[in-house]
Design a protein around this motif. Structure first.
Motif, PDB file in Angstrom:
ATOM      1  N   CYS A 129       0.849  -1.278  -0.111  1.00  0.00           N
ATOM      2  CA  CYS A 129       0.177  -0.208   0.026  1.00  0.00           C
ATOM      3  C   CYS A 129       0.824   1.270   0.138  1.00  0.00           C
ATOM      4  CB  CYS A 129      -1.049   0.115   0.990  1.00  0.00           C
ATOM      5  SG  CYS A 129      -2.456  -1.258   0.870  1.00  0.00           S
ATOM      6  N   SER A 130       1.990   1.295   0.593  1.00  0.00           N
ATOM      7  CA  SER A 130       2.758   2.586   0.515  1.00  0.00           C
ATOM      8  C   SER A 130       3.400   2.671  -0.831  1.00  0.00           C
ATOM      9  CB  SER A 130       3.946   2.420   1.663  1.00  0.00           C
ATOM     10  OG  SER A 130       5.031   1.307   1.292  1.00  0.00           O
ATOM     11  N   SER A 131       3.333   1.763  -1.645  1.00  0.00           N
ATOM     12  CA  SER A 131       3.877   1.976  -3.060  1.00  0.00           C
ATOM     13  C   SER A 131       2.622   2.465  -3.715  1.00  0.00           C
ATOM     14  CB  SER A 131       4.549   0.783  -3.693  1.00  0.00           C
ATOM     15  OG  SER A 131       5.400   0.198  -2.796  1.00  0.00           O
ATOM     16  N   CYS A 132       1.427   2.704  -3.128  1.00  0.00           N
ATOM     17  CA  CYS A 132       0.457   3.114  -3.996  1.00  0.00           C
ATOM     18  C   CYS A 132       0.284   4.639  -4.228  1.00  0.00           C
ATOM     19  CB  CYS A 132      -0.795   2.251  -3.752  1.00  0.00           C
ATOM     20  SG  CYS A 132      -0.696   0.773  -4.067  1.00  0.00           S
ATOM     21  N   THR A 133       0.946   5.304  -3.578  1.00  0.00           N
ATOM     22  CA  THR A 133       0.860   6.822  -3.697  1.00  0.00           C
ATOM     23  C   THR A 133       1.400   7.119  -5.223  1.00  0.00           C
ATOM     24  OG1 THR A 133       3.174   7.229  -3.242  1.00  0.00           O
ATOM     25  CG2 THR A 133       1.910   7.071  -1.459  1.00  0.00           C
ATOM     26  N   GLU A 134       0.668   8.222  -5.434  1.00  0.00           N
ATOM     27  CA  GLU A 134       0.907   8.422  -7.063  1.00  0.00           C
ATOM     28  C   GLU A 134       2.496   8.485  -7.438  1.00  0.00           C
ATOM     29  OE1 GLU A 134      -0.509   8.709 -10.828  1.00  0.00           O
ATOM     30  OE2 GLU A 134      -1.819   8.401  -8.975  1.00  0.00           O
ATOM     31  N   GLU A 135       3.157   9.221  -6.527  1.00  0.00           N
ATOM     32  CA  GLU A 135       4.650   9.484  -6.789  1.00  0.00           C
ATOM     33  C   GLU A 135       5.403   8.147  -7.003  1.00  0.00           C
ATOM     34  OE1 GLU A 135       8.129  11.071  -4.317  1.00  0.00           O
ATOM     35  OE2 GLU A 135       6.507  12.787  -4.742  1.00  0.00           O
ATOM     36  N   SER A 136       4.975   7.206  -5.741  1.00  0.00           N
ATOM     37  CA  SER A 136       5.620   5.939  -5.793  1.00  0.00           C
ATOM     38  C   SER A 136       5.365   5.012  -6.723  1.00  0.00           C
ATOM     39  CB  SER A 136       5.443   5.360  -4.356  1.00  0.00           C
ATOM     40  OG  SER A 136       6.026   5.948  -3.187  1.00  0.00           O
ATOM     41  N   LYS A 137       4.049   5.109  -7.239  1.00  0.00           N
ATOM     42  CA  LYS A 137       3.770   4.061  -8.259  1.00  0.00           C
ATOM     43  C   LYS A 137       4.161   4.315  -9.621  1.00  0.00           C
ATOM     44  CE  LYS A 137      -0.561   2.542 -10.403  1.00  0.00           C
ATOM     45  NZ  LYS A 137      -1.416   3.024 -11.293  1.00  0.00           N
ATOM     46  N   LYS A 138       4.291   6.006  -9.800  1.00  0.00           N
ATOM     47  CA  LYS A 138       4.941   6.326 -10.872  1.00  0.00           C
ATOM     48  C   LYS A 138       6.496   6.142 -11.207  1.00  0.00           C
ATOM     49  CE  LYS A 138       3.735   8.761 -14.916  1.00  0.00           C
ATOM     50  NZ  LYS A 138       3.185   7.917 -15.687  1.00  0.00           N
ATOM     51  N   SER A 174       2.363  -8.147 -16.427  1.00  0.00           N
ATOM     52  CA  SER A 174       1.706  -8.731 -15.201  1.00  0.00           C
ATOM     53  C   SER A 174       1.969  -7.810 -13.827  1.00  0.00           C
ATOM     54  CB  SER A 174       2.173 -10.147 -15.001  1.00  0.00           C
ATOM     55  OG  SER A 174       1.729 -11.045 -16.050  1.00  0.00           O
ATOM     56  N   VAL A 175       3.184  -7.302 -13.701  1.00  0.00           N
ATOM     57  CA  VAL A 175       3.559  -6.629 -12.718  1.00  0.00           C
ATOM     58  C   VAL A 175       2.809  -5.226 -12.549  1.00  0.00           C
ATOM     59  CG1 VAL A 175       5.312  -5.527 -11.466  1.00  0.00           C
ATOM     60  CG2 VAL A 175       5.557  -7.729 -12.293  1.00  0.00           C
ATOM     61  N   LEU A 176       2.585  -4.770 -13.753  1.00  0.00           N
ATOM     62  CA  LEU A 176       2.046  -3.523 -13.763  1.00  0.00           C
ATOM     63  C   LEU A 176       0.092  -3.456 -13.598  1.00  0.00           C
ATOM     64  CD1 LEU A 176       3.661  -1.648 -16.797  1.00  0.00           C
ATOM     65  CD2 LEU A 176       3.965  -1.228 -14.390  1.00  0.00           C
ATOM     66  N   LEU A 177       0.017  -4.715 -14.128  1.00  0.00           N
ATOM     67  CA  LEU A 177      -1.564  -5.185 -13.749  1.00  0.00           C
ATOM     68  C   LEU A 177      -1.625  -5.383 -12.300  1.00  0.00           C
ATOM     69  CD1 LEU A 177      -4.463  -5.472 -15.211  1.00  0.00           C
ATOM     70  CD2 LEU A 177      -3.808  -8.071 -15.316  1.00  0.00           C
ATOM     71  N   LEU A 178      -0.765  -6.170 -11.572  1.00  0.00           N
ATOM     72  CA  LEU A 178      -0.937  -6.455 -10.285  1.00  0.00           C
ATOM     73  C   LEU A 178      -0.805  -5.055  -9.419  1.00  0.00           C
ATOM     74  CD1 LEU A 178      -1.187  -8.939  -8.133  1.00  0.00           C
ATOM     75  CD2 LEU A 178       1.420  -8.867  -8.133  1.00  0.00           C
ATOM     76  N   LEU A 179       0.028  -4.322  -9.835  1.00  0.00           N
ATOM     77  CA  LEU A 179       0.336  -3.044  -9.030  1.00  0.00           C
ATOM     78  C   LEU A 179      -0.962  -2.183  -9.101  1.00  0.00           C
ATOM     79  CD1 LEU A 179       2.219  -1.321  -7.497  1.00  0.00           C
ATOM     80  CD2 LEU A 179       2.952  -0.331  -9.928  1.00  0.00           C
ATOM     81  N   ASP A 180      -1.748  -2.180 -10.315  1.00  0.00           N
ATOM     82  CA  ASP A 180      -2.884  -1.459 -10.609  1.00  0.00           C
ATOM     83  C   ASP A 180      -4.015  -1.821  -9.557  1.00  0.00           C
ATOM     84  OD1 ASP A 180      -1.784   0.563 -12.204  1.00  0.00           O
ATOM     85  OD2 ASP A 180      -2.467  -0.410 -13.936  1.00  0.00           O
ATOM     86  N   ALA A 181      -4.202  -3.235  -9.716  1.00  0.00           N
ATOM     87  CA  ALA A 181      -5.339  -3.729  -8.809  1.00  0.00           C
ATOM     88  C   ALA A 181      -4.945  -3.892  -7.490  1.00  0.00           C
ATOM     89  CB  ALA A 181      -5.168  -5.344  -9.219  1.00  0.00           C
ATOM     90  N   THR A 182      -3.324  -3.809  -6.920  1.00  0.00           N
ATOM     91  CA  THR A 182      -3.275  -3.648  -5.601  1.00  0.00           C
ATOM     92  C   THR A 182      -3.708  -2.206  -5.036  1.00  0.00           C
ATOM     93  OG1 THR A 182      -1.655  -5.456  -5.757  1.00  0.00           O
ATOM     94  CG2 THR A 182      -1.339  -4.002  -3.699  1.00  0.00           C
ATOM     95  N   SER A 185      -7.210  -1.686  -4.499  1.00  0.00           N
ATOM     96  CA  SER A 185      -7.856  -2.341  -3.254  1.00  0.00           C
ATOM     97  C   SER A 185      -7.262  -1.591  -1.942  1.00  0.00           C
ATOM     98  CB  SER A 185      -7.009  -3.709  -2.989  1.00  0.00           C
ATOM     99  OG  SER A 185      -7.237  -4.552  -1.858  1.00  0.00           O
ATOM    100  N   CYS A 186      -6.058  -1.002  -2.225  1.00  0.00           N
ATOM    101  CA  CYS A 186      -5.449  -0.085  -1.022  1.00  0.00           C
ATOM    102  C   CYS A 186      -6.283   1.160  -0.742  1.00  0.00           C
ATOM    103  CB  CYS A 186      -4.146   0.394  -1.267  1.00  0.00           C
ATOM    104  SG  CYS A 186      -2.993  -1.386  -0.926  1.00  0.00           S
ATOM    105  N   ARG A 187      -7.059   1.501  -1.773  1.00  0.00           N
ATOM    106  CA  ARG A 187      -7.746   2.876  -1.691  1.00  0.00           C
ATOM    107  C   ARG A 187      -9.100   2.590  -1.065  1.00  0.00           C
ATOM    108  NH1 ARG A 187      -6.080   3.881  -7.507  1.00  0.00           N
ATOM    109  NH2 ARG A 187      -4.055   4.728  -7.258  1.00  0.00           N
ATOM    110  N   LYS A 188      -9.598   1.371  -1.160  1.00  0.00           N
ATOM    111  CA  LYS A 188     -11.009   1.035  -0.366  1.00  0.00           C
ATOM    112  C   LYS A 188     -10.880   0.849   0.835  1.00  0.00           C
ATOM    113  CE  LYS A 188     -12.603  -1.053  -4.693  1.00  0.00           C
ATOM    114  NZ  LYS A 188     -13.237  -2.157  -5.319  1.00  0.00           N
TER     115      LYS A 188
END
Length: 188
Positions: A129-138, A174-182, A185-188
């Motif tokens: 979840c900490s990797s899901c900030t816009e900056e980290s994900k990008k 696959s990793v990008l798809l998994l990252l998006d799905a994760t 899930s973290c935003r909910k």
């Protein structure tokens, strides 16, 4: 008259060390020390380019340019593609490590970034979840995109290993798809 002769003798005695010092300075200044040229390899023969790089990188002055030499070797390999290039690069990286030019971790990283299907840019301490900030994900996406480009240069262009490159490309997707799905899930 004797006084004049004594003055000349002492003056010559004082001038002799100055003359010797001046001669040494002039002779040392004109001596050319050979510095290695540190010229990046060129051409289309990877074996010749590797030999050239080993010779240059054997000089301390050229070691700081290791990354430039490696990138140029990839470019040469793209003009001389062969499945054996993986082995050639592995041997070159092992030699570079043994010479103390790069450490073992760097050698592994260079090889894996260009010739392995696994992505090195994914962090080991991956906190989902900490990797899901816009900056980290990008940042993760940019690093993976750069590494996919390196794998294209190494696996596809330098080695003509289509299967390995397509496996890496599939893993990337696959990793990008998994990252998006994760992240959803973290935003909910």
């Amino acid at each position: 008259m004797m006084h004049l002769l004594n003055t000349i003798y002492f003056s010559k005695k004082r001038l002799l060390p100055l003359f010797i010092l001046g001669f040494l300075i002039i002779s040392c200044g004109s001596h050319q020390y050979l510095k290695p040229s540190c010229t990046l390899p060129s051409g289309v023969d990877l074996e010749e380019a590797l030999a050239h790089s080993r010779k240059d990188l054997g000089h301390l002055e050229c070691e700081v340019m290791f990354d430039s030499y490696f990138i140029r070797l990839i470019e040469v390999a793209e003009r001389d593609p062969d499945m054996e290039n993986k082995r050639r690069f592995s041997e070159f990286l092992q030699w570079s490590h043994e010479q103390g030019i790069i450490d073992k971790i760097q050698a592994r990283s260079y090889y894996n970034r260009y010739f392995n299907t696994t992505f090195m840019s994914l962090p080991d301490d991956y906190n989902v979840c900490s990797s899901c900030t816009e900056e980290s994900k990008k940042e993760i996406e940019n690093q993976m995109e750069n590494e996919l480009r390196q794998k294209e240069e190494g696996l596809l262009k330098a080695c003509r290993d289509k299967n390995a490159y397509y496996a890496a490309s599939g893993q990337y997707n696959s990793v990008l798809l998994l990252l998006d799905a994760t992240c959803m899930s973290c935003r909910k």
